[in-house]
Enzyme design. Structure first.
Site, PDB file in Angstrom:
ATOM      1  N   HIS A  72      -3.235  25.699  12.890  1.00 11.71           N
ATOM      2  CA  HIS A  72      -4.248  24.864  13.695  1.00 11.71           C
ATOM      3  C   HIS A  72      -4.367  23.359  13.486  1.00 11.71           C
ATOM      4  CE1 HIS A  72      -6.143  23.746   9.875  1.00 11.71           C
ATOM      5  NE2 HIS A  72      -5.942  24.718   9.376  1.00 11.71           N
ATOM      6  N   GLU A 113      -7.140  32.025   6.195  1.00  5.20           N
ATOM      7  CA  GLU A 113      -6.253  31.363   5.229  1.00  5.20           C
ATOM      8  C   GLU A 113      -6.584  32.028   3.717  1.00  5.20           C
ATOM      9  OE1 GLU A 113      -3.954  30.116   4.062  1.00  5.20           O
ATOM     10  OE2 GLU A 113      -4.079  27.818   4.562  1.00  5.20           O
TER      11      GLU A 113
END
Length: 208
Positions: free
Chosen positions: A12, A85
């Site tokens: 990202h 994550e």
């Protein structure tokens, strides 16, 4: 038909916590203005690869990065919690300096007291990639939009690297990507790592 599928593992764009060097983990921090611009720039490049499918973490910083590519390609984005994550427990929201001061004995090897084990992260990420590949033709491209530690763990798993070699792969920069391709003998190999531009054709042609 020889399989030539590729998996693009795309991190990202930048967030405010990236700038502040805070452990984000699964805290849902959005892209900042720079991160949104990074996503648009990278999406222009990745569109040239002709993606066939996009799967992304449901955390907004990854989902919004994936959306930039979806707008250009017209592809839908499948969101999967398995691409989140690594959970950072008590470390989430703290800076590297704060973590080092409170857990000096654990900081060096990122041994989070109540965090998720990296082997578990790698397993779940690789499983999502496996499911995504089922939707891609033998010569297709799957784009996986996730997070730095999660992607490295997933790549390690797919390459079959033992846990003690986890740090062989360096970190992924914001909106950079790595590319995996199949081995003739089965399994996967790393074609690119931490890239922010497309490879020149003559470089690819040296070792097909």
């Amino acid at each position: 038909m020889t399989e030539t599928r590729r998996v693009v593992c795309w991190r990202h764009g930048q967030t405010s916590w990236n700038l502040e060097k805070r452990f984000q983990g699964q805290t849902d921090i959005p892209l900042d203005r720079t991160g949104a611009a990074q996503a648009e720039h990278a999406a222009r490049l990745l569109t040239a690869l002709g993606p066939d499918a996009i799967v992304a973490s449901d955390l907004s910083r990854a989902a919004d990065t994936a959306a930039a590519l979806a707008r250009r390609t017209g592809l839908p984005v499948e969101h999967d919690k398995g691409l989140r994550e690594r959970s950072g427990g008590q470390w989430e929201g703290l800076t590297g300096t704060e973590i080092r001061e409170r857990w000096p004995e654990r900081y060096g090897n990122m041994d989070i007291p109540d965090g998720e084990e990296m082997t578990a992260v790698g397993k779940r990420v690789a499983e999502v990639i496996g499911r995504g590949l089922e939707k891609v033709p033998a010569d297709g491209v799957l784009v996986v939009v996730s997070h730095g530690a999660a992607l490295r763990a997933g790549i390690n798993r797919m390459l079959g690297l033992p846990a003690e070699y986890r740090e062989v792969l360096g970190p992924l920069g914001n909106c950079s990507w790595s590319v995996l391709g199949p081995l003739r003998s089965g399994g996967w190999r790393l074609l690119e790592h931490n890239a922010a531009s497309l490879p020149e054709e003559r470089v690819l042609g040296d070792d097909r």
